[in-house]
Design an enzyme around this catalytic site. Structure first.
Site, PDB file in Angstrom:
ATOM      1  N   THR A   1       0.834  -1.202   0.000  1.00 22.20           N
ATOM      2  CA  THR A   1       0.000   0.000   0.000  1.00 22.20           C
ATOM      3  C   THR A   1       0.870   1.254   0.000  1.00 22.20           C
ATOM      4  O   THR A   1       2.090   1.173  -0.121  1.00 22.20           O
ATOM      5  CB  THR A   1      -0.904   0.030   1.262  1.00 22.20           C
ATOM      6  OG1 THR A   1      -0.068   0.126   2.408  1.00 22.20           O
ATOM      7  CG2 THR A   1      -1.789  -1.202   1.352  1.00 22.20           C
ATOM      8  N   GLY A   2       0.218   2.396   0.195  1.00 25.05           N
ATOM      9  CA  GLY A   2       0.935   3.665   0.207  1.00 25.05           C
ATOM     10  C   GLY A   2       1.374   4.111   1.593  1.00 25.05           C
ATOM     11  O   GLY A   2       1.925   5.203   1.744  1.00 25.05           O
ATOM     12  N   ASP A   3       1.099   3.303   2.618  1.00 22.52           N
ATOM     13  CA  ASP A   3       1.541   3.671   3.977  1.00 22.52           C
ATOM     14  C   ASP A   3       1.840   2.385   4.763  1.00 22.52           C
ATOM     15  O   ASP A   3       2.013   1.334   4.155  1.00 22.52           O
ATOM     16  CB  ASP A   3       0.490   4.573   4.644  1.00 22.52           C
ATOM     17  CG  ASP A   3       1.120   5.573   5.615  1.00 22.52           C
ATOM     18  OD1 ASP A   3       2.059   5.186   6.325  1.00 22.52           O
ATOM     19  OD2 ASP A   3       0.673   6.737   5.662  1.00 22.52           O
ATOM     20  N   ASP A   4       1.862   2.474   6.106  1.00 21.84           N
ATOM     21  CA  ASP A   4       2.248   1.309   6.913  1.00 21.84           C
ATOM     22  C   ASP A   4       1.388   0.080   6.565  1.00 21.84           C
ATOM     23  O   ASP A   4       0.186   0.201   6.365  1.00 21.84           O
ATOM     24  CB  ASP A   4       2.077   1.619   8.402  1.00 21.84           C
ATOM     25  CG  ASP A   4       2.953   2.796   8.858  1.00 21.84           C
ATOM     26  OD1 ASP A   4       3.919   3.136   8.153  1.00 21.84           O
ATOM     27  OD2 ASP A   4       2.658   3.362   9.926  1.00 21.84           O
TER      28      ASP A   4
ATOM     29  N   SER B   1       6.104  -1.300   1.480  1.00 22.98           N
ATOM     30  CA  SER B   1       5.497  -0.036   1.891  1.00 22.98           C
ATOM     31  C   SER B   1       6.511   1.083   1.750  1.00 22.98           C
ATOM     32  O   SER B   1       7.669   0.910   2.112  1.00 22.98           O
ATOM     33  CB  SER B   1       5.094  -0.126   3.366  1.00 22.98           C
ATOM     34  OG  SER B   1       4.920   1.172   3.902  1.00 22.98           O
TER      35      SER B   1
END
Ligand SMILES: *[C@@H]1O[C@H](CO)[C@@H](O)[C@H](O)[C@H]1NC(C)=O
Ligand SMILES: *[C@@H]1O[C@H](CO)[C@@H](O)[C@H](O)[C@H]1NC(C)=O
Ligand SMILES: *[C@@H]1O[C@H](CO)[C@@H](O)[C@H](O)[C@H]1NC(C)=O
Ligand SMILES: *[C@@H]1O[C@H](CO)[C@@H](O)[C@H](O)[C@H]1NC(C)=O
Ligand SMILES: *[C@@H]1O[C@H](CO)[C@@H](O)[C@H](O)[C@H]1NC(C)=O
Ligand SMILES: *[C@@H]1O[C@H](CO)[C@@H](O)[C@H](O)[C@H]1NC(C)=O
Length: 443
Positions: A246-249, A280
């Site tokens: 994904t785009g974060d944690d 990530s």
């Protein structure tokens, strides 16, 4: 005679089982298994899986039916192959939402009509914007015994317009999660693909007995704040066997924000996270930064990360309060990450200027062992707080190669021990000699 035979048989079976070696540990036992005797199809409520028809009424009436009928062992709502466009909808207790193979449940992209709900008391406001927040695409509040599963069907948040509002600074309220369960228990999410969430993907908050396993979670690397799974002020949570990119944690354990989280005082505890693979731009596995209700007894094992920002990140800040204790992380393999391990006391923003700067977090009893990484640019940053040093940290059998530049390790206001750590750790982490060469007996 019969008894001897049975006993013999028992030992025989036992030895067969034992000879098969260590069975893989799983999340079984956290949520009782349910057999749903009643089954409904969403088609019987007028749903059309053509990707164009709006199916909000079909989901609402099917779920209303389940709520009113409340059969003793619950109802399975079957979604047959097709693409179902719908607005957000709310689940009810004692139900299974079952996505057949080839199902896509798609969120409408009309952000203007999206309903608002109250902020979480442990956050005092929306996480991104003051005031209310948009309801999650699939929502559960005050529920028990809910399963979302199937044959690898997809729930697609179509988050693009939300990401763009964030990018252009035009968001009025906090973006919706893809799936949120609040104040609920006995929840399972399994065998589904969750993609393009507007914000965090799976957000159980004030929940107990939650299992998320055998899921695939996807969002573009540049999609803002699209965390994978964020257990928040929850207990007895088990997350395993997931691919998350994904785009974060990928997974972030949380428990509320500054003065609101301190007042609400609901920890995240007794959480297992294992066999997660993915990448990530931020952290693979994170604790924080919202940890004001405390985070205790977290076990993380067998994690594989590549092309990531930080492998493991434990993050908090002044004003957070809360204690982070009893964190055991082992068996992490990483390849191509910027920082292997980061423990930081200066990360994350505040809800408002009413936070108490002397509400300092307590971080103690963190065990990190059996970590192996290649192409790791910086081994680690371990920085506590001057007035609340992080203590009882133990690192053992940590090998991170590929570091360039210096310092390779950066430490301040921390006390801990290390055994077999490569490259050589900073002096703050070699304070005490460890007996037996492991991190056992850590508290
Ligand atoms: C619904 O059924 C469950 C299981 O039989 C039961 O425990 C619960 O009390 C029922 N709820 C209502 C509102 O009738
Ligand atoms: C949590 O849900 C239960 C029903 O399961 C309800 O009785 C209770 O009032 C809810 N608590 C809050 C704080 O919403
Ligand atoms: C489920 O679908 C995802 C995305 O298409 C795929 O990567 C994954 O391998 C599938 N999992 C199973 C068990 O089929
Ligand atoms: C810690 O959490 C695990 C589940 O991850 C649980 O089995 C264990 O009982 C907990 N230990 C304590 C001391 O609460
Ligand atoms: C570790 O995870 C990998 C895949 O993610 C799996 O093949 C292996 O069996 C796991 N080992 C343990 C001990 O859980
Ligand atoms: C050290 O860690 C590596 C990587 O996880 C693991 O393969 C190895 O078995 C560990 N060694 C010991 C002695 O535990």
């Amino acid at each position: 005679m019969r008894i001897t035979i049975s006993v013999f048989l028992l030992f025989f079976l036992l030895s067969v089982v034992l000879s098969l070696g260590d069975p893989i540990v799983t999340c079984s036992g956290i949520v009782p298994r349910k057999h749903r005797s009643k089954m409904l199809s969403i088609s019987d409520f007028g749903a059309v899986g053509d990707g164009k028809t709006l199916n909000t009424n079909a989901f609402n009436s099917a779920i209303d039916w389940i709520r009113k009928t409340n059969t003793s062992d619950g109802t399975l709502l079957y979604v047959p192959r097709g693409v179902y466009l719908t607005e957000s909808f709310k689940l009810t207790s004692h139900m299974t939402l079952y996505l057949a193979n080839g199902v896509v449940i798609k969120a409408v992209q009309d952000t203007k009509k999206w309903p608002l709900i109250d902020p979480l008391p442990s956050y005092g406001r929306g996480r991104e914007r003051p005031g209310q927040r948009y309801i999650s695409f699939i929502h559960g509040d005050g529920l028990t015994d809910v399963v979302i599963t199937g044959k690898n069907g997809t729930i697609d948040g179509q988050g693009e317009p939300w990401w763009n509002m964030w990018r252009h600074g035009t968001l009025k309220f906090t973006r919706p999660n893809l799936i949120e369960f609040k104040n609920s228990s006995n929840i399972v999410v399994s065998h589904v693909v969750l993609q393009n969430s507007p914000f965090w993907t799976v957000h159980p908050v004030y929940c107990s007995n939650v299992v998320v396993h055998h899921v695939t979670i996807l969002a573009p690397t540049d999609s803002p704040n699209t965390d994978g799974i964020d257990p928040d002020s929850c207990s007895n949570v088990c997350i395993e066997d997931a691919y998350i990119s994904t785009g974060d944690d990928l997974v972030a354990v949380k428990s509320g924000w500054d003065e609101y989280g301190i007042a609400y005082n609901r920890p995240s505890r007794d959480i297992t996270i294992r066999r997660i693979t993915g990448s990530s731009p931020f952290a693979g596995i994170a604790i924080g930064s919202e940890t004001s209700g405390g985070v205790q007894n977290i076990t993380v094992e067998n994690i594989t990360l590549y092309n990531s920002g930080i492998g493991i990140h434990i993050k908090t800040n002044i004003g957070r309060g809360g204690s982070i204790q009893g964190i055991k992380i082992s068996g992490v393999h990483m390849e191509k990450v910027r920082t292997g391990i980061k423990i930081s006391g200066d990360t994350g923003d505040h809800p408002d200027d009413k936070f108490n700067p002397s509400a300092l977090p307590v971080v103690r009893g963190i065990t990190i062992k059996n970590i192996w990484g290649i192409k790791v640019e910086r081994a680690g940053t371990v920085q506590g707080l001057k007035d609340s040093p992080f203590t009882n940290l133990c690192f053992s059998n940590v090998t991170l190669t590929g570091t360039k530049g210096s310092p390779i390790w950066k430490c301040s206001d921390v006390v801990g021990s290390t055994v077999k750590v490569n490259p050589t750790p900073c002096p703050e982490l070699t304070a005490t000699a460890q007996q037996g060469g492991t991190c056992e007996n850590q508290t």
